[in-house]
Write a protein that holds these residues in place. Structure first.
Motif, PDB file in Angstrom:
ATOM      1  N   ASN A  44       0.773  -1.256  -0.056  1.00 62.54           N
ATOM      2  CA  ASN A  44      -0.003   0.060   0.008  1.00 62.54           C
ATOM      3  C   ASN A  44       0.779   1.395  -0.092  1.00 62.54           C
ATOM      4  OD1 ASN A  44      -3.135  -0.517   0.282  1.00 62.54           O
ATOM      5  ND2 ASN A  44      -1.873  -2.200   1.320  1.00 62.54           N
ATOM      6  N   THR A  45       2.012   1.210   0.604  1.00 62.08           N
ATOM      7  CA  THR A  45       3.085   2.346   0.389  1.00 62.08           C
ATOM      8  C   THR A  45       3.254   2.691  -0.882  1.00 62.08           C
ATOM      9  OG1 THR A  45       3.875   1.915   2.864  1.00 62.08           O
ATOM     10  CG2 THR A  45       5.269   3.295   1.288  1.00 62.08           C
ATOM     11  N   ASN A  46       3.641   1.606  -1.707  1.00 61.57           N
ATOM     12  CA  ASN A  46       3.928   1.857  -3.160  1.00 61.57           C
ATOM     13  C   ASN A  46       2.983   2.169  -3.890  1.00 61.57           C
ATOM     14  OD1 ASN A  46       6.677   0.927  -2.399  1.00 61.57           O
ATOM     15  ND2 ASN A  46       6.186  -1.377  -2.937  1.00 61.57           N
ATOM     16  N   ILE A  47       1.714   2.061  -3.811  1.00 63.85           N
ATOM     17  CA  ILE A  47       0.499   2.716  -4.407  1.00 63.85           C
ATOM     18  C   ILE A  47       0.616   4.296  -4.222  1.00 63.85           C
ATOM     19  CG2 ILE A  47      -1.974   2.663  -4.760  1.00 63.85           C
ATOM     20  CD1 ILE A  47      -2.110   0.022  -3.503  1.00 63.85           C
ATOM     21  N   ARG A  48       1.257   4.935  -4.995  1.00 66.15           N
ATOM     22  CA  ARG A  48       1.275   6.371  -5.090  1.00 66.15           C
ATOM     23  C   ARG A  48      -0.044   7.168  -5.339  1.00 66.15           C
ATOM     24  NH1 ARG A  48       4.526   6.643  -1.436  1.00 66.15           N
ATOM     25  NH2 ARG A  48       4.856   8.626  -1.720  1.00 66.15           N
ATOM     26  N   THR A  49      -0.634   6.484  -6.431  1.00 65.66           N
ATOM     27  CA  THR A  49      -1.921   7.215  -6.778  1.00 65.66           C
ATOM     28  C   THR A  49      -2.850   5.986  -7.125  1.00 65.66           C
ATOM     29  OG1 THR A  49      -1.413   7.066  -9.228  1.00 65.66           O
ATOM     30  CG2 THR A  49      -0.620   9.177  -8.107  1.00 65.66           C
ATOM     31  N   MET A  50      -4.290   6.422  -6.951  1.00 70.28           N
ATOM     32  CA  MET A  50      -5.310   5.444  -6.997  1.00 70.28           C
ATOM     33  C   MET A  50      -6.667   6.200  -7.094  1.00 70.28           C
ATOM     34  SD  MET A  50      -6.261   2.084  -4.499  1.00 70.28           S
ATOM     35  CE  MET A  50      -6.482   3.013  -3.012  1.00 70.28           C
ATOM     36  N   ALA A  51      -7.612   5.827  -7.923  1.00 72.29           N
ATOM     37  CA  ALA A  51      -8.933   5.923  -8.071  1.00 72.29           C
ATOM     38  C   ALA A  51      -9.995   5.030  -8.252  1.00 72.29           C
ATOM     39  CB  ALA A  51      -9.161   6.861  -9.401  1.00 72.29           C
ATOM     40  N   GLY A  52     -11.238   5.007  -7.973  1.00 72.07           N
ATOM     41  CA  GLY A  52     -11.988   4.147  -7.748  1.00 72.07           C
ATOM     42  C   GLY A  52     -13.498   4.530  -7.444  1.00 72.07           C
ATOM     43  N   ARG A  53     -14.349   3.396  -7.305  1.00 73.12           N
ATOM     44  CA  ARG A  53     -15.672   3.695  -6.489  1.00 73.12           C
ATOM     45  C   ARG A  53     -15.720   3.240  -5.133  1.00 73.12           C
ATOM     46  NH1 ARG A  53     -19.041   5.835  -9.913  1.00 73.12           N
ATOM     47  NH2 ARG A  53     -20.750   5.090  -8.572  1.00 73.12           N
ATOM     48  N   PHE A  54     -16.779   3.910  -4.644  1.00 71.34           N
ATOM     49  CA  PHE A  54     -17.021   3.533  -3.091  1.00 71.34           C
ATOM     50  C   PHE A  54     -18.501   3.427  -2.829  1.00 71.34           C
ATOM     51  CE2 PHE A  54     -16.846   8.220  -2.518  1.00 71.34           C
ATOM     52  CZ  PHE A  54     -17.973   8.395  -1.789  1.00 71.34           C
ATOM     53  N   ILE A  55     -18.522   2.642  -1.886  1.00 76.44           N
ATOM     54  CA  ILE A  55     -20.173   2.422  -1.445  1.00 76.44           C
ATOM     55  C   ILE A  55     -20.134   2.435   0.226  1.00 76.44           C
ATOM     56  CG2 ILE A  55     -22.155   0.763  -1.270  1.00 76.44           C
ATOM     57  CD1 ILE A  55     -21.428  -0.126  -3.992  1.00 76.44           C
ATOM     58  N   GLN A  56     -20.783   3.302   0.711  1.00 79.82           N
ATOM     59  CA  GLN A  56     -20.815   3.582   2.136  1.00 79.82           C
ATOM     60  C   GLN A  56     -22.220   2.880   2.676  1.00 79.82           C
ATOM     61  OE1 GLN A  56     -19.592   6.988   3.950  1.00 79.82           O
ATOM     62  NE2 GLN A  56     -21.218   7.007   5.301  1.00 79.82           N
ATOM     63  N   ILE A  57     -22.342   1.825   3.607  1.00 88.05           N
ATOM     64  CA  ILE A  57     -23.692   1.437   4.176  1.00 88.05           C
ATOM     65  C   ILE A  57     -23.631   1.450   5.600  1.00 88.05           C
ATOM     66  CG2 ILE A  57     -24.832  -0.728   4.384  1.00 88.05           C
ATOM     67  CD1 ILE A  57     -23.179  -2.002   2.077  1.00 88.05           C
ATOM     68  N   ASP A  58     -24.672   2.248   5.923  1.00 84.01           N
ATOM     69  CA  ASP A  58     -24.975   2.496   7.214  1.00 84.01           C
ATOM     70  C   ASP A  58     -25.687   1.349   8.133  1.00 84.01           C
ATOM     71  OD1 ASP A  58     -27.804   2.751   7.071  1.00 84.01           O
ATOM     72  OD2 ASP A  58     -27.613   4.713   6.512  1.00 84.01           O
TER      73      ASP A  58
END
Length: 210
Positions: A44-58
């Motif tokens: 995870n340290t080596n991941i310098r940039t990242m994009a994606g989608r998220f879903i938040q469930i309450d």
């Protein structure tokens, strides 16, 4: 309106607290666990940039969706899907909640939000306040206790055992409310200009809700 942004600051952001020790480690690791957590941290340290989608469930099953962009060090942007007009942006000087419809912004100090620990150059699960590590054939679950603006929280972070990517986390707040946050369709190593984390200087500053 404000509730969506508060949820990601108290749930999504707390759940991404992966580095820089806040407490002493409370879980004695086996050699195999320590090796695996070091591999996950390095990945995870080596991941310098990242994009994606998220879903938040309450806790009631309600879902909020959106898109995120991360650029180390110190930059992240969460954009909620319509009908919300809110975003959360960090430029390393604090976390700003943006309302594009009202053209307002309010800030959380960087030192008060555990996400600062994930945005730095180094990610270190081993130096976190681990209370448990659960291994399965497909996933690794790491339970961390951390301090947040709302008090002491417990976070269960779930990593894919093959890719070592963070795929989901669950937060239990001091009140007992649980929130689950999943990410998907991620792309790593992409070009994300610094300008993408710019905050419109014409937006009016407002006080943070309590």
């Amino acid at each position: 309106m404000i509730r969506l942004a508060a949820a990601i600051l108290t749930a999504g952001i707390c759940a991404l607290a992966l580095a820089m020790p806040v407490h002493a480690q409370s879980r004695v690791l086996t050699p195999d666990e320590e090796f695996l957590l070091q591999e996950i941290s390095t990945h995870n340290t080596n991941i310098r940039t990242m994009a994606g989608r998220f879903i938040q469930i309450d806790s009631q099953g309600g879902q909020i969706e959106g898109t995120f962009w991360l650029k180390r060090p110190d930059m992240i942007r969460f954009r909620y899907a319509p009908p919300s007009r809110e975003e959360i942006i960090s430029q390393g000087r604090g976390f700003y909640v943006i309302d594009r419809q009202e053209r307002t912004q309010y800030a959380y100090p960087q030192d008060n939000v555990p996400l600062r620990q994930f945005l730095g150059d180094q990610v270190s699960l081993i130096n976190s306040n681990l209370s448990d590590v659960i291994l399965s054939e497909t996933h690794v679950s790491v339970v961390i206790t951390d301090e947040s603006p709302i008090g002491t929280v417990q976070v269960s972070l779930i990593f894919d055992r093959e890719s070592l990517d963070l795929v989901q986390w669950s937060l239990i707040e001091p009140s007992g409310v649980e929130t689950t946050f999943s990410i998907s369709e991620t792309e790593k190593g992409i070009d994300i200009p610094d300008q993408y984390f710019r905050i419109d200087p014409t937006y009016r500053s407002v006080n943070s809700p309590n």
